[in-house]
Scaffold this motif. Structure first.
Motif, short mmCIF file in Angstrom:
data_model
loop_
_atom_site.label_atom_id
_atom_site.label_comp_id
_atom_site.label_asym_id
_atom_site.label_seq_id
_atom_site.Cartn_x
_atom_site.Cartn_y
_atom_site.Cartn_z
N LYS A 11 -6.32 -10.72 -0.30
CA LYS A 11 -5.99 -9.31 -0.16
C LYS A 11 -4.50 -9.14 -0.42
CE LYS A 11 -5.77 -7.44 3.92
NZ LYS A 11 -6.15 -6.97 5.26
N SER A 38 -0.64 8.59 1.33
CA SER A 38 -1.38 7.43 0.82
C SER A 38 -1.07 7.18 -0.65
CB SER A 38 -2.88 7.66 0.99
OG SER A 38 -3.37 8.57 0.02
N GLU A 52 -3.23 6.44 -2.80
CA GLU A 52 -4.28 7.07 -3.61
C GLU A 52 -3.88 8.49 -3.97
OE1 GLU A 52 -9.12 7.74 -3.80
OE2 GLU A 52 -8.23 6.80 -2.04
N HIS A 110 -3.89 2.76 -7.52
CA HIS A 110 -3.43 2.70 -6.14
C HIS A 110 -3.67 1.32 -5.53
CE1 HIS A 110 -7.45 4.36 -6.55
NE2 HIS A 110 -7.77 3.95 -5.33
N SER A 168 -4.33 0.53 -2.51
CA SER A 168 -5.45 0.47 -1.58
C SER A 168 -6.76 0.15 -2.29
CB SER A 168 -5.58 1.78 -0.81
OG SER A 168 -5.58 2.89 -1.69
N GLN A 228 -4.58 -4.11 0.85
CA GLN A 228 -3.19 -4.35 1.19
C GLN A 228 -3.05 -4.32 2.72
OE1 GLN A 228 -1.09 -1.14 -0.74
NE2 GLN A 228 -2.40 0.41 0.14
N PRO A 270 -2.18 -3.11 6.33
CA PRO A 270 -2.06 -1.76 6.89
C PRO A 270 -0.60 -1.33 7.00
CG PRO A 270 -3.64 -3.06 8.14
CD PRO A 270 -2.97 -4.01 7.18
N GLN A 296 2.12 0.64 1.16
CA GLN A 296 1.62 1.40 0.02
C GLN A 296 2.11 0.72 -1.25
OE1 GLN A 296 -0.32 3.66 1.01
NE2 GLN A 296 0.48 4.77 2.77
#
Length: 409
Positions: free
Chosen positions: A129, A349, A351, A367, A369, A373, A375, A378
């Motif tokens: 991740k 966000s 996104e 994006h 996310s 990624q 928490p 961004q």
């Protein structure tokens, strides 16, 4: 006869979490295009959309195969010439314990087959991740819960070993490495690979090492190029499937030609490999005539790579300088492939960031996310394949968008 109202046919609930962020943005781009604007695409890693060309000798090899009638089914594992050439490539990569080789319809099919042949309901595999979203999509399709380990942004996006150890359960069957990594462009060090091998040994895990970008290595800030290190070379005893293919290194993503190289101790991988071959037979074969390009690609001239690496280095450097000079943006310098994964300091966000960027500045990135990624962070992924002029225009648009929407500090 009474009229029976039609009822909707629902998709399987296990698909609820299947996302493919790279292409899911297309609907926003279509909306902008219909308004008469041209969108600058920095979202899809297809070199053929830009100023890269397929080496002519491998096109000729496929053309000849078609003319020679190689248009029927191929053997399920792949044609002999291709298998032999991939074994030779494994030897050049230093993988000394090859037990099996098979050809697939792109690395996407390699991933699907290898995970499907391994994981039972209730089990899991560790995936990085951020990661390439195909892995989570395949796991969702199989009804397998995600178990993602962190890559450490503060350590050049190396796998976070302590997090791998924390995420292991008695039901964990394997570990996925993406090296070089998509989306971060990071490159695993030998030390990290050795430590992951140690974890795999202690917990009886197989390693899936996705090395599709292994020939696209970029220099560091000192101009030095660290050669790519194959996991199978570092850990010849550990069960491993090395994923490779022609899409990126040989500039033919549309041909959908990939492969798997199974290595490790013979007894340890025998039953698993037999399972993979059952699935290979069930889907008949990979593209037949395109397989005749594998041998000339791997064993023939590699001249195109010099030009590809030159272009990528220049475009990576331009990208990195932009990241370093733009307020609210920072980025770990990519070392492989053609992706950058900048962090952005914004109050909404990522996104929302990328969708509004498309609408307002007509630049398409992906994006963070969509790849996963930590928490509270961004990111967005840039594909830096376009020429410098195009990139400069795109980056000017992104910088302007950031300044207008969030301010310059």
């Amino acid at each position: 006869m009474p009229v029976i109202p039609a009822q909707g046919i629902a998709a399987a609930s296990r698909l609820d979490n299947v996302r493919y962020a790279i292409r899911d943005l297309a609907c926003v781009a279509d909306e902008v295009t219909k308004q008469g604007y041209k969108v600058l695409p920095l979202n899809v890693g297809d070199p053929l959309n830009f100023d890269f060309q397929t080496p002519p000798h491998i096109i000729e090899a496929v053309y000849k195969a078609m003319r020679d009638g190689k248009n029927g089914y191929a053997p399920s594992p792949g044609i002999p010439d291709a298998i032999e050439a991939i074994r030779g490539e494994a030897a050049r990569k230093g993988i000394s314990t090859v037990q099996d080789v098979f050809v697939t319809s792109g690395v996407s099919e390699t991933v699907d087959l290898c995970i499907s042949a391994l994981v039972n309901p209730g089990e899991d595999i560790l995936t990085p991740k951020p990661d390439y979203p195909l892995y989570s999509a395949v796991l969702c399709k199989l009804g397998i819960g995600l178990n993602a380990y962190d890559l450490n942004e503060d350590d050049a996006w190396q796998p976070e070993l302590a997090d791998i150890e924390r995420k292991l359960t008695p039901r964990t069957r394997g570990i996925v490495l993406i090296n070089p990594n998509n989306p971060t462009g990071s490159l695993c060090t030998r030390e990290i690979l050795e430590q992951i091998a140690d974890i795999a040994r202690r917990h009886n895990l197989i390693v899936f090492s996705d090395e599709i970008y292994d020939k696209l290595i970029l220099p560091d800030s000192n101009g030095d190029i660290t050669p790519h290190i194959a996991f199978g070379e570092v850990a010849p005893d550990v069960p491993c499937v090395t994923f490779g293919g022609m899409s990126k290194n040989y500039l033919v993503p549309g041909w959908r030609i990939g492969w798997g190289i199974v290595s490790g101790e013979a007894a340890a991988v025998k039953t698993y490999t037999e399972g993979v071959h059952r699935l290979l037979r069930a889907r008949l074969c990979a593209n037949h005539p395109e397989q005749y390009a594998i041998k000339p690609a791997l064993e023939g001239p590699q001249d195109h790579l010099v030009e590809v690496q030159r272009k990528l280095r220049s475009r990576r450097d331009l990208t990195q300088k932009w990241c370093e000079s733009t307020p609210r943006v920072s980025c770990v310098a990519p070392r492989g492939a053609f992706y950058a994964y900048p962090k952005i300091d914004i109050p909404e966000s990522d996104e929302v960031f990328v969708k509004e960027l498309i609408r307002q500045k007509h630049v398409m990135v992906v994006h963070g996310s969509g790849f996963g990624q930590k928490p509270g962070t961004q990111h967005f992924r840039i594909v830096f394949l376009p020429d410098e002029q195009t990139l400069t225009k795109a980056y000017a648009g992104i910088a302007e968008f950031i300044r207008e929407r969030y301010g310059s500090t």
